[in-house]
Design a protein around this motif. Sequence first.
Motif, mmCIF file in Angstrom:
data_model
loop_
_atom_site.group_PDB
_atom_site.id
_atom_site.type_symbol
_atom_site.label_atom_id
_atom_site.label_comp_id
_atom_site.label_asym_id
_atom_site.label_seq_id
_atom_site.Cartn_x
_atom_site.Cartn_y
_atom_site.Cartn_z
ATOM 1 N N ASP A 4 0.798 -1.226 0.000
ATOM 2 C CA ASP A 4 0.000 0.000 0.000
ATOM 3 C C ASP A 4 0.831 1.277 0.000
ATOM 4 O O ASP A 4 0.296 2.356 0.217
ATOM 5 N N GLN A 136 -11.657 1.239 8.851
ATOM 6 C CA GLN A 136 -10.875 0.784 10.008
ATOM 7 C C GLN A 136 -10.582 1.959 10.940
ATOM 8 O O GLN A 136 -10.638 1.822 12.165
ATOM 9 N N GLY A 183 -1.901 -6.151 5.251
ATOM 10 C CA GLY A 183 -1.081 -5.038 4.763
ATOM 11 C C GLY A 183 -0.268 -4.463 5.908
ATOM 12 O O GLY A 183 0.884 -4.828 6.123
#
Length: 221
Positions: A4, A136, A183
């Motif tokens: 990411d 999140q 991630g």
Amino acid sequence: MALDSLDFDATVALATKVAPHVDILEIGTPCIKYNGIKLLQTLRAKFPNNKILVDLKTMDAGYYEAEPFYKAGADICTVLGTADIGTIKGVIDVANKYGKEAQIDLINVADKAARTKEVAKLGAHIIGVHTGLDQQAAGQTPFADLGLVSSLNLGVKVSVAGGIKPATVKQVVDAGANIVVAGAAIYGAADPAAAAAEISGLAKGSTSSGGVFGWLKKLFS
Ligand SMILES: O=C([C@H](O)CO)[C@H](O)[C@H](O)COP(=O)(O)O
């Protein structure tokens, strides 16, 4: 593993560290938008043994947008579950043309059970249960949605993403996830290769955290 970062070289360097420890390298949405198909071509050439998912999160022009990525070696492209059904069908069709897979991302889909049934009928290869980074940040998790989607038992692979870390890998595998995406738990770790090995070991049902690698680490720590 979800890559990411926006930085091209840092992404290749991180992929080099984790590739031996994961099955799938995912080029995250911000990363593919920033770096484009050249990054896919670079990773494809460097990592012939890993599958590569390109997280396009396509919203329109499914066939047209995804085709160049499958052509360039993507194994999986994502399309948004909130997109028009024709867009989703386009990505499934072009995936089939290249013998690859389409993942339908349920992020922000209101009726996840209904949409999952609908796209399963179309031949979706993977359903992505996904709590995005912004969700999140607002405290959401993918666990309840994963339980719901897995319980449909539609014979479609289920992927889960959204803040998965070592402590939650067993929970999501037990809840029916076939693909576990991580991630931040890997790229934010002091040793990303070790974190990737630990999460892969847990996902594949190793008896000790991180398999042999984790066991040796514990022995010598
Ligand atoms: O898909 C993702 C996000 O929407 C940006 O593209 C993340 O890669 C995915 O959520 C996995 O990352 P973590 O939540 O940090 O494990």
